[in-house]
Design an enzyme around this catalytic site. Structure first.
Site, mmCIF file in Angstrom:
data_model
loop_
_atom_site.group_PDB
_atom_site.id
_atom_site.type_symbol
_atom_site.label_atom_id
_atom_site.label_comp_id
_atom_site.label_asym_id
_atom_site.label_seq_id
_atom_site.Cartn_x
_atom_site.Cartn_y
_atom_site.Cartn_z
ATOM 1 N N ASP A 141 0.818 -1.226 0.000
ATOM 2 C CA ASP A 141 0.000 0.000 0.000
ATOM 3 C C ASP A 141 0.847 1.269 0.000
ATOM 4 O O ASP A 141 0.664 2.151 -0.839
ATOM 5 C CB ASP A 141 -0.926 0.035 1.222
ATOM 6 C CG ASP A 141 -2.082 -0.947 1.113
ATOM 7 O OD1 ASP A 141 -2.401 -1.374 -0.017
ATOM 8 O OD2 ASP A 141 -2.659 -1.291 2.167
ATOM 9 N N ARG A 169 0.300 5.234 17.806
ATOM 10 C CA ARG A 169 -0.095 6.215 16.785
ATOM 11 C C ARG A 169 0.226 7.670 17.125
ATOM 12 O O ARG A 169 0.686 8.411 16.257
ATOM 13 C CB ARG A 169 -1.581 6.068 16.442
ATOM 14 C CG ARG A 169 -1.955 4.697 15.917
ATOM 15 C CD ARG A 169 -1.160 4.341 14.679
ATOM 16 N NE ARG A 169 -1.269 2.908 14.386
ATOM 17 C CZ ARG A 169 -0.655 2.300 13.402
ATOM 18 N NH1 ARG A 169 0.114 2.978 12.585
ATOM 19 N NH2 ARG A 169 -0.805 1.006 13.229
#
Ligand code: ARG
Length: 408
Positions: free
Chosen positions: A15, A95
């Site tokens: 990706d 994150r």
């Protein structure tokens, strides 16, 4: 000169490799990639070359492991943060640091956009974009996976071939795996059926209980103000301590989690995790709190833990509420110092001893021997008043019922 400058959160997988070229073309952009090392076991060798070959002009690979443990993981541990009382936050706590570093690099490079490779139905897109927005409201967030034309892996592979993007076309891993030093998240494939037990090959770092040794292994963990500082009596730096405990836990089948989880985007998903060190440290830390926190703070903190876990999970690390709760948690940890002994046996994490210089456990109050200092007689008056409202309810109701009968 290109119109835009984009820093891409880059993993080197299919990706993000396709994304580098795709963004370069579709946004008339110069592309800089950033890969954060959060202590995952996967090698990052060759990634820079790959990024450049995919069309990037520059590649950053940053080792963030120490910062991750000290400034994100251990604060979450001290907070007792377990999403839905089960998930020790492995992926979700990584994150905010990745987003922060992405922003730092964008600033350094004078970029006007950042991009990530998260899908349009997960939590991670929210975590990235909300964090970037909170830190750098002027930067534009791009999420090509939500908008691009590719409908399958095969279409991406075709695009890569056409543009000479190096992608490793190995036999497709049946799972989607996200890994850092605090835990591994395993999704997809047969795991999508909640009735299917995770096959042996789903687990990356732990043995099954059946494969674990028949003899229990003991570990001791020392904490200072809620922070793990020593393993088996040996002072250890934070990253080394977590790595070692992952090994010890993994060989004893500790830290496997299989849960149905409520995503922020409204989906229930089946998640399989491995977090050996995380599960052992949470259990040990909790036990140390049991002996060092007074009842009121301990009980109140469970609500704060839950709220704090929700904030991390839902992408709100960089928020005033998380910071305010942090102040509460930091205060509670002042006396969470001491040692906990854990017995690890075939997937079980069993607390087997605890001590602290600030222990509130008073043997003279607790004992049933002649050394007992508790004032037994004082209990009589205490119970009389404590139970008064409930006696009153019954007495008053009896009276009321009697009058009702009289009227009838
Ligand atoms: N559901 C977990 C979370 O939101 C893990 C997501 C992991 N991603 C993956 N590609 N396996 O924190």
């Amino acid at each position: 000169m290109a119109k835009n400058k984009i820093v891409v959160a880059y993993s080197g997988g299919l990706d993000t490799s396709v994304m580098v070229k795709w963004l370069k073309e579709n946004y008339d952009a110069e592309i800089i990639t950033f890969t954060g090392n959060l202590g995952q076991t996967k090698e990052l060798i060759g990634l820079e070359e790959k990024a450049l070959k995919s069309g990037a002009s520059k590649s950053y690979i940053e080792d963030l492991t120490k910062e991750f443990i000290d400034d994100y993981v251990f604060p979450a541990l001290r907070a007792g943060a377990m999403y839905e009382e089960t998930y020790p936050m492995a992926c979700s706590i990584g994150r905010p640091l990745l987003a922060k570093t992405l922003v730092d690099i964008a600033r350094k490079e004078g970029a006007n956009m950042v991009a990530h490779g998260c899908t349009g139905k997960g939590n991670d897109q929210v975590r990235f974009e909300v964090a970037v927005g909170a830190l750098a409201p002027d930067l534009e967030n791009l999420a090509p996976l939500r908008t691009w034309e590719f409908k399958s892996r095969e279409e991406e592979i075709d695009y890569a071939a056409k543009h000479n993007i190096p992608v490793l076309v190995t036999k497709e891993n049946p799972y989607s795996i996200d890994e850092n030093i605090w835990g591994t998240a395993i999704e997809c494939g047969v795991l999508e059926d909640p009735m299917v037990e995770p096959p042996a090959d789903a687990y990356q770092h732990t043995v099954s209980p059946e494969e674990a040794p028949d003899v229990a292994e003991y570990v001791t963990i020392d904490f200072e103000k809620g922070i793990p500082v020593a393993l088996n009596g040996v002072a250890m730096e934070s990253v080394a301590l977590v790595k070692e405990l992952n090994k010890i836990g993994g060989r004893n089948a500790i830290g496997r989690i299989d849960m149905i989880e409520n995503r922020l985007v409204g989906i229930k998903s089946r998640e399989v995790y491995e977090a050996p060190a995380g599960m052992i440290l949470h259990a040990a830390h909790k036990e140390l709190e049991r002996i060092t926190l007074d009842k009121a703070v301990a009980h109140y903190k469970t609500h704060i833990s839950q709220e704090y876990a929700n904030l991390i999970y839902n992408g709100l690390w960089f928020s005033p509420l998380r910071e305010a709760l942090q102040a509460f948690i930091d205060k509670t940890q002042e006396k969470v110092t001491g040692m906990v002994k854990m017995k690890l046996y075939k997937g079980n994490t069993i607390v087997s001893g605890r001590k602290s210089p600030y222990s509130l456990y008073d043997p003279e109050l607790a004992t049933y021997t002649a050394a007992d200092q508790f004032d037994h007689k004082a209990s009589e008056g205490f119970i009389k008043i404590y139970g008064l409202p409930y006696k009153t309810i019954n007495r008053v109701m009896q009276k009321a019922n009697a009058t009702k009968k009289d009227v009838a």
